[in-house]
Write a protein that holds these residues in place. Structure first.
Motif, short mmCIF file in Angstrom:
data_model
loop_
_atom_site.label_atom_id
_atom_site.label_comp_id
_atom_site.label_asym_id
_atom_site.label_seq_id
_atom_site.Cartn_x
_atom_site.Cartn_y
_atom_site.Cartn_z
N TRP A 82 -1.64 10.10 -5.46
CA TRP A 82 -1.26 9.21 -4.37
C TRP A 82 -1.88 9.67 -3.04
O TRP A 82 -2.25 8.84 -2.23
N ARG A 83 -1.98 10.97 -2.83
CA ARG A 83 -2.67 11.47 -1.61
C ARG A 83 -4.11 11.00 -1.59
O ARG A 83 -4.62 10.57 -0.57
N ARG A 84 -4.76 11.12 -2.74
CA ARG A 84 -6.16 10.71 -2.85
C ARG A 84 -6.30 9.21 -2.58
O ARG A 84 -7.20 8.79 -1.84
N GLU A 85 -5.40 8.42 -3.14
CA GLU A 85 -5.47 6.98 -2.91
C GLU A 85 -5.15 6.62 -1.45
O GLU A 85 -5.76 5.72 -0.89
N LEU A 86 -4.22 7.34 -0.85
CA LEU A 86 -3.88 7.09 0.56
C LEU A 86 -5.09 7.34 1.46
O LEU A 86 -5.33 6.58 2.40
N ARG A 87 -5.86 8.37 1.17
CA ARG A 87 -7.07 8.65 1.95
C ARG A 87 -8.11 7.53 1.81
O ARG A 87 -8.86 7.25 2.73
N ARG A 88 -8.14 6.88 0.65
CA ARG A 88 -9.09 5.80 0.41
C ARG A 88 -8.69 4.48 1.06
O ARG A 88 -9.53 3.64 1.26
N GLN A 89 -7.41 4.31 1.35
CA GLN A 89 -6.91 3.04 1.92
C GLN A 89 -7.43 2.80 3.32
O GLN A 89 -7.60 3.65 4.11
N PRO A 144 0.83 -1.22 0.00
CA PRO A 144 0.00 0.00 0.00
C PRO A 144 0.87 1.27 0.00
O PRO A 144 2.03 1.25 0.37
N ILE A 145 0.27 2.37 -0.40
CA ILE A 145 0.92 3.68 -0.31
C ILE A 145 0.98 4.04 1.18
O ILE A 145 0.03 3.80 1.92
N ARG A 146 2.08 4.66 1.61
CA ARG A 146 2.23 5.02 3.03
C ARG A 146 3.04 6.30 3.17
O ARG A 146 3.67 6.75 2.22
#
Length: 185
Positions: free
Chosen positions: A178-185, A77-79
């Motif tokens: 990536w910020r947007r995807e990190l919020r969704r994780q 995952p993105i972190r």
């Protein structure tokens, strides 16, 4: 502008575009671009950038595998990275750049050993962060591209300088995505 520079630009453009879109295909396209850019940078005496291309080939293979199977067989995952760790990484990159710049200055006919070494070390840092899917890799790429554009333009690599300017904008896009995807994780 040479055929190897044009081919390297196209390969790298595809690879970086794919990285910002979080695609695993960024890695194999990056390998092709690294081989071609190794040749281009050697021809204009930017030896730290040649070293960087060898590094990119090795890390692209590793990153490819890490993204696919990095978390016990699952996609990594993105972190985010802790600020204290970022500070240590930054200081380490500056120290390595100074040492490598001194080596290039002393033992080669490198055209811009200090700036070239900064680009090398911060690209290495950004690449490791990208491999680990760390959000902050995009900030480091922004710094690298800010340094690289004028250096490449001054060395007559205008197509490469233009590409790195596009990379600068792409890094902003990657950061946003990536910020947007990190919020969704």
């Amino acid at each position: 502008m040479s055929i190897p520079e044009i081919a390297a630009c196209l390969s790298y453009a595809i690879s970086v575009w794919l990285a910002a879109r979080n695609s695993v295909h960024t890695w194999w396209t990056g390998i092709i671009g690294s081989v071609l850019y190794g040749w281009v940078f050697w021809s204009v005496q930017l030896y730290a950038d040649v070293t960087l291309q060898v590094f990119f080939i090795a890390t692209s293979i590793t990153g490819w595998l890490h993204w696919l199977k990095g978390q016990h067989g699952k996609v990594l995952p993105i972190r985010k990275t802790h600020i204290g760790h970022l500070f240590l990484l930054f200081c380490g990159a500056v120290l390595v750049a100074a040492g490598y710049g001194l080596l290039l200055h002393t033992f080669t006919n490198a055209w811009s050993p200090w700036l070239d070494s900064l680009i090398l070390t911060f690209s290495v840092l950004a690449q490791f962060m990208l491999m680990g899917r760390r959000l902050e890799n995009w900030y480091v790429w922004l710094a690298v591209n800010t340094l690289a554009v004028p250096l490449y333009a001054y060395r007559g690599l205008s197509l490469t300088a233009g590409l790195y300017l596009v990379f600068w904008f792409n890094a902003w896009h990657g950061l946003w995505k990536w910020r947007r995807e990190l919020r969704r994780q």
